[in-house]
Design a protein around this motif. Structure first.
Motif, mmCIF file in Angstrom:
data_model
loop_
_atom_site.group_PDB
_atom_site.id
_atom_site.type_symbol
_atom_site.label_atom_id
_atom_site.label_comp_id
_atom_site.label_asym_id
_atom_site.label_seq_id
_atom_site.Cartn_x
_atom_site.Cartn_y
_atom_site.Cartn_z
ATOM 1 N N ALA A 45 0.760 -1.234 -0.063
ATOM 2 C CA ALA A 45 0.122 0.092 0.173
ATOM 3 C C ALA A 45 0.953 1.279 0.128
ATOM 4 O O ALA A 45 1.721 1.356 0.631
ATOM 5 N N ALA A 46 0.441 2.105 -0.944
ATOM 6 C CA ALA A 46 1.295 3.508 -0.883
ATOM 7 C C ALA A 46 0.445 4.444 0.164
ATOM 8 O O ALA A 46 -0.855 4.584 -0.015
ATOM 9 N N GLU A 47 1.057 4.953 0.922
ATOM 10 C CA GLU A 47 0.554 5.957 1.908
ATOM 11 C C GLU A 47 0.201 7.257 1.417
ATOM 12 O O GLU A 47 1.365 7.848 0.652
ATOM 13 N N ALA A 48 -0.794 8.089 1.674
ATOM 14 C CA ALA A 48 -0.999 9.329 0.971
ATOM 15 C C ALA A 48 -0.477 10.382 1.863
ATOM 16 O O ALA A 48 -0.827 10.638 3.192
ATOM 17 N N LEU A 49 0.316 10.980 1.583
ATOM 18 C CA LEU A 49 0.905 12.305 2.130
ATOM 19 C C LEU A 49 -0.016 13.438 1.938
ATOM 20 O O LEU A 49 -0.432 13.588 0.960
ATOM 21 N N PRO A 50 0.057 14.574 3.097
ATOM 22 C CA PRO A 50 -0.953 15.509 2.739
ATOM 23 C C PRO A 50 -0.929 16.119 1.726
ATOM 24 O O PRO A 50 0.305 16.463 1.222
ATOM 25 N N GLY A 51 -1.810 16.471 0.862
ATOM 26 C CA GLY A 51 -1.662 17.193 -0.509
ATOM 27 C C GLY A 51 -1.288 16.264 -1.600
ATOM 28 O O GLY A 51 -1.200 16.798 -2.562
ATOM 29 N N ARG A 52 -0.716 15.075 -1.289
ATOM 30 C CA ARG A 52 -0.249 14.273 -2.281
ATOM 31 C C ARG A 52 -1.013 13.088 -2.539
ATOM 32 O O ARG A 52 -0.868 11.850 -2.848
ATOM 33 N N GLU A 53 -2.365 12.923 -2.201
ATOM 34 C CA GLU A 53 -3.407 11.915 -2.216
ATOM 35 C C GLU A 53 -3.185 11.246 -3.630
ATOM 36 O O GLU A 53 -3.313 10.068 -3.868
ATOM 37 N N ALA A 54 -3.194 12.394 -4.576
ATOM 38 C CA ALA A 54 -3.290 11.441 -6.130
ATOM 39 C C ALA A 54 -2.357 10.601 -6.427
ATOM 40 O O ALA A 54 -2.323 9.812 -7.003
ATOM 41 N N ASP A 55 -0.913 11.076 -5.851
ATOM 42 C CA ASP A 55 0.085 10.327 -6.143
ATOM 43 C C ASP A 55 -0.016 8.782 -5.388
ATOM 44 O O ASP A 55 0.148 7.819 -5.995
ATOM 45 N N ALA A 56 -0.517 8.632 -4.122
ATOM 46 C CA ALA A 56 -0.977 7.487 -3.631
ATOM 47 C C ALA A 56 -2.045 6.645 -4.325
ATOM 48 O O ALA A 56 -1.917 5.577 -4.538
#
Lengths: 215, 558
Positions: free
Chosen positions: A196-207
């Motif tokens: 799983a890729a964790e969403a960093l704040p503001g970079r949810e699209a990358d995750a």
């Protein structure tokens, strides 16, 4: 609350080398359990059990595959699969559950004038918190300590069911089944492409993009 | 159920309901669906040894005795697995490996035997152990004389050192070239495993505090050996290794035992040891395939671990031995010792993903070997951790009382969670014991009651460890640190060895003082428990016992 692992679905790996045949069989069978499947609990007990599970693990309403927590507990009790120990103050698990469910309903009646499943969520939590603190107004508990029932029986069985379900694994970013492939990247902040890729704040699209290619 | 796409192989049988080791063959644990030849004995054959239990003690002993030419039948209440076809990547399904028959627990600190310390499988709990393979500190074998607490063992550490080596080679332990503590020892057979992030946190904390740490010596392969592949870091060791990298008793001693002519009977629950008018054991009464049977034997070895062993001795009470077998000292079932298993947990900014790799890849034995600056007897090791989701949720709920949204939120931090956990030495106390309850199990046998309370020394050790690990975790950069104050692990000590029949149950050779053809070979014989996981020591004692039996037989003293 923001979604920590947007778009991650552990089931996307079902047909990869992370799942062997026997794991596919076991998890397929678990996923196929209907939410309302029951053999142990009675018609009268069932709405209470379902409502209790709904408060211990409140699942998102729009979840595609909710974990059939109450049905999994029912199956454990029907098979009488035990844990290997029982405190001297407690009856065997089947009797503990029957008595505990009856007592929680009785507490709801005594405190708030309605059966547990008919209460609003906050009121239900109030009843459960009282049990957790060991407070009994009803004599339906008998000699079973409410706090011991709540901690060692109720929480134990509800969480044992919920965190054995792929929807819960996806929710917390757990890799899930991992045989025979296992994992390669062991260090800090390293994920294998099948994790799983964790969403960093503001970079949810990358995750979300990374999670779409997990397999 | 309708056929599911992608699922081809179906198990040939159900090992939980039908014995596999029958009719001259046993499962080949290395090949799905395959078999290996097994010599079989009839119940009427008076075999040299009937061994009850096939875990670390019974499994190793069965192998060695068979290789020395004795006739051996080993019984296990559990199923005979082929891990490659039977083991699922799932905590719930794999609870089939645990001893989940009911035990009543009480005392001030009631135990939770089952998943973390009691196996019900051929191979015993080594099928689901965490593979941590450590030697005792030499002084522990003379704890009373050298360190001022507990009891002396009737064993010499130098002799044990050679048996430790034999076990480490048999299990092909992966470990460091040099181990930071204790007397010099040869390097481990295979190189150490790569550390995961959880282990690196332990290392960072230890270095910040100026104490040594090490890669953990583990019984899982870091390179191929025989038919076993190297570990793939799947991280599910404590629910059973599905690739056969783990060097359990099931995969190491038992295939050798079969080759040497031992018979293993799975799904065979021994309920009673019988004896003759002279007070010598004559064999075991056991339940298999729906009926009670009796196996004749010249010697009986009990190796059921620290709850089932005293339970069997007590359940075998007779007119001649009304308090149970081997119990003239009154000590059968007493001096149950757990190991403390407290932890500190915290959150790291960096991702840890502790589910990857064996759960305890790094450790420190600093407080096992350092004696000053302690306000307690005994020692502890602490190790890095990697709990799976069900186990982790049960810690959060059980220790912090979390449920509802609060629990779901805390579980969201799963991949950032990091922990340090002790294996801590607890003192022997006679009030901590296994007795028989009035309830009976499905075989009609009285179930055990397990009573446990910490003593002041145990509490001081735990407090010391929690304070120390908290500083170590902080030094490694963790935040939101909290203590898991209530957990215990391994079980030992309910049939202790010694050199005085009045104060022990068995002698140094694990031979019962009261019944000279009855032996106990498992963690029950420990007079003290030390601060390391016991499986390596149990296997080393089994190897020594086999050598002693060989010697005694040669001298005509069996």
């Amino acid at each position: 609350m923001r979604e920590r692992y947007p778009g991650y679905d552990v089931l996307a790996k079902r047909d990869t080398p992370s799942w062997n045949d026997q794991t596919r069989r076991a998890i397929d069978a678990r996923m196929a359990i209907p939410l309302a499947a029951r053999r142990f609990f009675s018609d009268d007990e069932w709405p209470t059990v379902q409502a209790i599970c709904g408060r211990i693990v409140p699942q998102p309403r729009d979840r595609a595959r909710p974990a059939p927590v109450a049905a999994m507990i029912d199956a454990k009790l029907a098979a009488d699969d035990r844990d290997g120990y029982r405190h001297a103050s407690m009856p065997p698990q089947r009797e503990a559950w029957r008595r505990g469910v009856r007592a929680i309903d009785a507490e709801a009646q005594a405190r708030l004038g309605a059966r547990f499943h008919a209460l609003a969520p906050d009121a239900q939590d109030e009843v459960l918190k009282a049990a957790q603190r060991g407070e009994a107004r009803s004599d339906a508990w008998g000699d079973m300590p409410p706090a011991e029932f709540f901690r060692a029986r109720l929480l134990h069985d509800v969480l044992g069911a919920y965190y054995a379900h792929p929807s819960a694994w996806s929710e917390i970013g757990f890799g899930g089944p991992a045989s025979p492939r296992g994992y390669v990247r062991m260090n800090f902040d390293r994920r294998d492409p099948w994790e799983a890729a964790e969403a960093l704040p503001g970079r949810e699209a990358d995750a979300r993009r990374d999670n779409a290619s997990v397999r | 159920m309708k056929p599911t796409p992608g699922v081809t192989m179906l198990p040939s049988d159900n090992p939980l309901t039908t014995p596999r080791a029958t009719n001259g063959r046993a499962p080949d644990v290395f090949r799905p669906g395959a078999w290996t030849p097994m010599r079989c004995w009839s119940d009427d054959d008076e075999v040299d040894f009937a061994i009850v239990g096939t875990g670390a003690g019974g499994g190793a002993l069965a192998c060695k005795l068979a290789e020395y030419g004795f006739s051996v039948v080993a019984f296990d209440a559990g199923p005979y697995w082929r891990p490659l076809e039977d083991f699922v990547s799932d905590e719930r399904e794999q609870s089939k490996l645990y001893w989940t028959d009911e035990r009543i627990v009480d005392g001030d600190n009631p135990l939770r035997p089952g998943s973390n310390n009691c196996g019900k499988s051929v191979g015993g709990s080594t099928v689901h152990f965490a593979m941590v393979s450590l030697r005792f500190r030499p002084e522990w074998f003379k704890a009373r004389t050298t360190l001022g607490y507990g009891a002396d063992w009737p064993l010499d550490w130098r002799e044990m050192w050679t048996y430790y080596r034999e076990v480490e080679e048999t299990l092909t332990i992966s470990g460091p070239v040099t181990y930071p503590w204790g007397p010099k020892r040869p390097r481990y057979p295979y190189r150490p495993h790569e550390l995961n992030a959880a282990a690196l946190v332990l290392a960072e904390g230890a270095e910040a505090l100026g104490i040594p740490w090490s890669a953990t010596p583990l019984a899982t392969l870091s390179a191929p050996r025989g038919l076993s592949p190297p570990c793939v870091y799947r991280g599910m060791c404590v629910i059973g290794c599905s690739t056969n990298a783990k060097q359990s008793v099931l995969l190491t001693w038992l295939p050798r035992a079969l080759k040497a002519g031992a018979e293993i009977r799975d799904l065979a629950m021994v309920g009673r040891i019988e004896h003759d008018g002279r007070g010598l054991a004559t064999g075991v009464r056991y339940h298999r395939e729906g009926r009670w049977r009796f196996q004749r034997a010249r010697n009986v070895v009990v190796a059921g671990y620290a709850i089932e062993t005293p339970r069997l001795l007590l359940n075998s009470a007779s007119a001649k031995f009304p308090d149970g077998l081997a119990n003239s000292s009154g000590l059968v079932g007493k001096n149950l010792m757990v190991q403390a298993n407290q932890a500190v947990w915290g959150l790291m900014e960096r991702e840890i993903r502790a589910y990857k790799g064996p759960p305890s890849l790094a450790l420190t034995e600093h407080w096992n070997y350092k004696d000053d600056g302690k306000d307690f007897f005994g020692g502890y090791a602490y190790m890095s951790q990697g709990p799976l989701p069900v186990a982790w949720s049960s810690v959060l709920a059980g220790q912090r009382g979390l449920w509802g949204q609060g629990l779901l939120d805390a579980m969201q931090d799963y991949n950032h969670q990091v922990g340090l956990k002790i294996v801590g030495e607890c003192m022997a106390q006679e009030r901590n014991r296994v007795t028989l309850a009035d309830e009976t199990d499905r075989y009609g046998l009285k179930i055990p009651r397990v009573t446990y309370s910490y003593c002041d020394n145990d509490r001081r050790l735990i407090a010391h460890s929690l304070a120390f690990m908290r500083v170590a975790l902080e030094a490694a950069g963790a935040r939101d640190i909290w203590d898991e104050t209530d957990d215990t692990c391994h079980l030992n000590g309910t049939a202790r060895m010694g050199d005085d029949p009045r104060t022990s149950v068995v002698d140094a050779d694990c031979r019962a003082w009261d019944m000279r053809n009855l032996w106990v070979c498992d963690g029950s014989v420990f007079p003290t428990v030390g601060g390391v996981n016991p499986s390596l020591t149990i296997q080393a004692i089994a190897c020594r016992t086999a050598d002693r039996i060989k010697t005694l037989a040669r001298r005509g003293e069996l």
